[in-house]
Each structure stands twice: as structure tokens, then as C-alpha cells.
Design an enzyme around this catalytic site. Structure first.
Site, PDB file in Angstrom:
ATOM      1  CG  HIS A  18      -1.946  -0.973   1.355  1.00 38.78           C
ATOM      2  ND1 HIS A  18      -2.114  -1.755   2.481  1.00 38.78           N
ATOM      3  CD2 HIS A  18      -2.923  -1.339   0.496  1.00 38.78           C
ATOM      4  CE1 HIS A  18      -3.166  -2.560   2.309  1.00 38.78           C
ATOM      5  NE2 HIS A  18      -3.668  -2.328   1.105  1.00 38.78           N
ATOM      6  CB  SER A  75      -4.206  -6.772   4.477  1.00 40.72           C
ATOM      7  OG  SER A  75      -3.810  -5.489   4.063  1.00 40.72           O
ATOM      8  NE  ARG A 101      -2.725  -7.780  -4.451  1.00 40.28           N
ATOM      9  CZ  ARG A 101      -3.504  -7.999  -3.403  1.00 40.28           C
ATOM     10  NH1 ARG A 101      -2.989  -8.103  -2.227  1.00 40.28           N
ATOM     11  NH2 ARG A 101      -4.798  -8.127  -3.535  1.00 40.28           N
ATOM     12  CE  LYS A 161     -11.806  -7.482   1.885  1.00 37.50           C
ATOM     13  NZ  LYS A 161     -10.507  -7.030   1.524  1.00 37.50           N
TER      14      LYS A 161
HETATM   15  O1  PNS Z   1      -9.139  -2.969   0.585  1.00 39.12           O
HETATM   16  P1  PNS Z   1     -10.440  -3.476   0.042  1.00 39.12           P
HETATM   17  O2  PNS Z   1     -11.127  -4.311   1.099  1.00 39.12           O
HETATM   18  O3  PNS Z   1     -10.282  -4.204  -1.258  1.00 39.12           O
HETATM   19  O4  PNS Z   1     -11.350  -2.183  -0.212  1.00 39.12           O
HETATM   20  C1  PNS Z   1     -12.665  -2.303  -0.687  1.00 39.12           C
HETATM   21  C2  PNS Z   1     -13.435  -0.972  -0.526  1.00 39.12           C
HETATM   22  C3  PNS Z   1     -13.484  -0.574   0.922  1.00 39.12           C
HETATM   23  C4  PNS Z   1     -12.754   0.086  -1.355  1.00 39.12           C
HETATM   24  C5  PNS Z   1     -14.876  -1.226  -1.083  1.00 39.12           C
HETATM   25  O5  PNS Z   1     -15.440  -2.347  -0.453  1.00 39.12           O
HETATM   26  C6  PNS Z   1     -15.793  -0.013  -0.918  1.00 39.12           C
HETATM   27  O6  PNS Z   1     -15.654   0.958  -1.620  1.00 39.12           O
HETATM   28  N1  PNS Z   1     -16.727  -0.069   0.061  1.00 39.12           N
HETATM   29  C7  PNS Z   1     -17.678   0.971   0.332  1.00 39.12           C
HETATM   30  C8  PNS Z   1     -19.062   0.651  -0.274  1.00 39.12           C
HETATM   31  C9  PNS Z   1     -19.042   0.875  -1.778  1.00 39.12           C
HETATM   32  O7  PNS Z   1     -19.111   1.992  -2.232  1.00 39.12           O
HETATM   33  N2  PNS Z   1     -18.862  -0.247  -2.554  1.00 39.12           N
HETATM   34  C10 PNS Z   1     -18.617  -0.209  -3.989  1.00 39.12           C
HETATM   35  C11 PNS Z   1     -19.831  -0.102  -4.842  1.00 39.12           C
HETATM   36  S1  PNS Z   1     -21.234  -1.022  -4.372  1.00 39.12           S
END
Ligand code: PNS
Length: 161
Positions: A18, A129, A91, A42
């Protein structure tokens, strides 16, 4: 004011992968907001406060980086920050489908917002992570994959210190 990019994620916890994306994004954008999802899909190992604190301690005081959190839809948060760019790291090919789906959904929700992707540095190709937590849980050596403070906190969480 300059161009701001939003770098969202769970950051549970932040890794050197990150941080590499953040460092390289600063070569292209004037400022970056690391936006920590307060209730990601999650279940997280670290609380929101812990995840944010670990990021702050990892970046020290950098005047072009802000650490923030968000709730609800990412596109609404991004719009509220008066910018239109989401940054995601990618990645391997295995990330592609999830990222592709998420960026298209975000575009459907708000057509003004663009998602850009940066390829990870080859050094971090195999890390995430999740896999780092898995190794740490059983006492595996994770030094060099995460900032020192994260390494310590993971050891504490899993009772190795
Ligand atoms: O590090 P991650 O877990 O891959 O991040 C995912 C994240 C937090 C960016 C994604 O789940 C997110 O944007 N969540 C907020 C809700 C949302 O807007 N979801 C996307 C469209 S439904």
C-alpha cells in the site's frame, strides 16, 4: 488546491505494498487521501481507529497525505471531497475481476468519477493484508512486508509478544 486522489481500502492493516502505491501516486497527484472503510464487507482484525492509527504512524507527518475514514458508498464520499478520482492498486490478474466489477459499479453509481489503477511493485506481487495476517497468526516472519509498527501490532494481536 491541486489535484487530489482518493485511495480507499480496508487497510487491515496497511502493508508496504500500500505504501509503495501511495509514494508513487504522490509523483502524479498533489495530494492523496487514504480513505479507510469504516465497515468493509469483511470482518476486520483491527478496529477502524487502530487501522487509521497504524497508517498515521507509518506515513509520519506527510503534508500531502491525509488519513480519513468513510461510511456508506465510496462514490458519495469521493464527491464530497470535491474530487473525481479513485486510486486502486492492482497486483496480479487475480485482482482484476473484482476491481473491474467495483469500478464499473462505481461508474454506474456516479458517472463523473473515474477509477485509476497502479500496478504494484513486483516486490509486493504476492503480498496482501490477508495473507500477511495469515502468516502472522501462526508466528510466521513478516518483517519487511509491513511497516515496523504494524509488525509489532500483529505480533501483539496474535500473542507472540
Ligand atoms: O481494501 P479493500 O477491502 O479491497 O477495499 C474495498 C473498498 C473498501 C474500497 C470497497 O469495499 C468499498 O468501496 N466499500 C464501500 C461501499 C461501496 O461503495 N462499494 C462499492 C460499490 S457497491
Amino acid at each position: 488546491m491541486g489535484k487530489l486522489v482518493i485511495y480507499p481500502g480496508s487497510f487491515d492493516p496497511i502493508t508496504n505494498g500500500h505504501l509503495s502505491i501511495v509514494r508513487r501516486a504522490l509523483l502524479m497527484f498533489d495530494s492523496i487521501t487514504i480513505a479507510v472503510a469504516s465497515n468493509p464487507t469483511k470482518k476486520t482484525l483491527f478496529t477502524l481507529d487502530e487501522r487509521m492509527e497504524l497508517i498515521r504512524e507509518s506515513i509520519k507527518n506527510h503534508d500531502r497525505i491525509v488519513v480519513d475514514s468513510f461510511n456508506g458508498l465510496l462514490v458519495d464520499y469521493v464527491e464530497g471531497k470535491k474530487t473525481n478520482i479513485i486510486l486502486r492498486g492492482m497486483r496480479a490478474l487475480s485482482d482484476f475481476e473484482y476491481e473491474f466489477q467495483m469500478s464499473l459499479m462505481n461508474r454506474k453509481l456516479n458517472k463523473n468519477i473515474q477509477t485509476i489503477f497502479m500496478m504494484t511493485d513486483y516486490k509486493w506481487l504476492y503480498t496482501s493484508s490477508t495473507i500477511i495476517k495469515e502468516a502472522a497468526r501462526f508466528g510466521g516472519a513478516i518483517k519487511g512486508l509491513v511497516p515496523e509498527i504494524v509488525c509489532q501490532k500483529l505480533k501483539e494481536k496474535f500473542g507472540f509478544q
